[in-house]
Write an enzyme that holds these catalytic residues in place. Structure first.
Site, PDB file in Angstrom:
ATOM      1  CG  HIS A  34       3.248   4.948  -3.086  1.00 19.36           C
ATOM      2  ND1 HIS A  34       4.085   4.637  -2.380  1.00 19.36           N
ATOM      3  CD2 HIS A  34       2.138   4.647  -3.242  1.00 19.36           C
ATOM      4  CE1 HIS A  34       3.006   4.694  -1.062  1.00 19.36           C
ATOM      5  NE2 HIS A  34       2.099   4.344  -1.650  1.00 19.36           N
TER       6      HIS A  34
ATOM      7  CG  ASN B 282      -1.896   2.804   4.807  1.00 15.59           C
ATOM      8  OD1 ASN B 282      -1.969   2.164   5.484  1.00 15.59           O
ATOM      9  ND2 ASN B 282      -1.747   3.612   4.137  1.00 15.59           N
TER      10      ASN B 282
ATOM     11  CG  ASP C  28       7.289   4.084  -0.466  1.00 16.88           C
ATOM     12  OD1 ASP C  28       6.345   3.046  -1.189  1.00 16.88           O
ATOM     13  OD2 ASP C  28       6.375   5.184  -0.092  1.00 16.88           O
TER      14      ASP C  28
ATOM     15  CG  ASN D 209      -2.978   2.020   0.211  1.00 21.50           C
ATOM     16  OD1 ASN D 209      -1.521   2.011   0.500  1.00 21.50           O
ATOM     17  ND2 ASN D 209      -3.584   3.427   0.592  1.00 21.50           N
TER      18      ASN D 209
END
Length: 185
Positions: free
Chosen positions: A19, A112, A91, A66
């Site tokens: 991530h 997100n 990513d 997020n």
């Protein structure tokens, strides 16, 4: 002025995770431009570079992935950055590991961090460099994206990092993102 944002999660436990590819690539770009990140009042680490007289802001939001827009939106307002001059590196689960895809604008595509930026910026017309991390086969998506690359995956990610950096540098050099997309997609 251009703003290049690498998405990731803050904290040592997230370093080198799938991530955090955005952070890793922006760190590499900062190293190539010989600049260092400083903590800003906008919940982000920011490094300032100049290329051919143009100011370039490299940004790593200090929010969680997020909620990245909470840092990016105010930074763009403060520095008066047009969405067309924003590039976000992140990513992408829907791309094979190591595949790099450039995108001129569009929806969040289920990401997100991108959704948060669109919400806080109020516009989806910003550039993206999407780095494929593949989709997990037998584990939860959360565990997968927060997991580190396996030794077998590292070489593919290293190749993707080289490609992503070359694409960003090409955009900085000539400002024609369509031509860069044609070359790297």
């Amino acid at each position: 002025m251009k703003m290049i944002v690498g998405l990731g999660n803050i904290g040592r436990q997230y370093a080198q995770t799938r991530h955090n590819v955005g952070f890793m690539i922006v760190d590499e770009l900062a190293s190539k431009l010989n600049v260092t990140f400083q903590t800003s009042k906008f919940e982000a680490q920011v490094a300032t570079a100049f290329q051919d007289g143009e100011k370039i802001l490299l940004v790593k939001p200090a929010t969680y992935m997020n909620d990245s827009g909470r840092a990016v939106g105010p930074l763009m307002s403060y520095y008066n950055v047009d969405p067309a001059d924003l590039l976000v590196i992140h990513d992408d689960l829907d791309l094979p590991l190591g595949k790099v895809r450039l995108k001129q604008k569009g929806s969040a595509g289920g990401h997100n961090g991108i959704k948060s930026i669109i919400s806080h910026v109020g516009d989806q017309h910003f550039k993206r460099v999407k780095v494929g991390i593949d989709h997990p086969q037998k584990m939860s998506v959360v565990d997968y994206v927060l997991g580190k690359f396996t030794p077998a995956e590292v070489a593919k990610f290293d190749d993707a990092k080289i490609t992503a950096l070359a694409a960003v540098e090409a955009w900085l050099a000539n400002d024609d993102f369509t031509a860069v997309m044609n070359q790297y997609n």
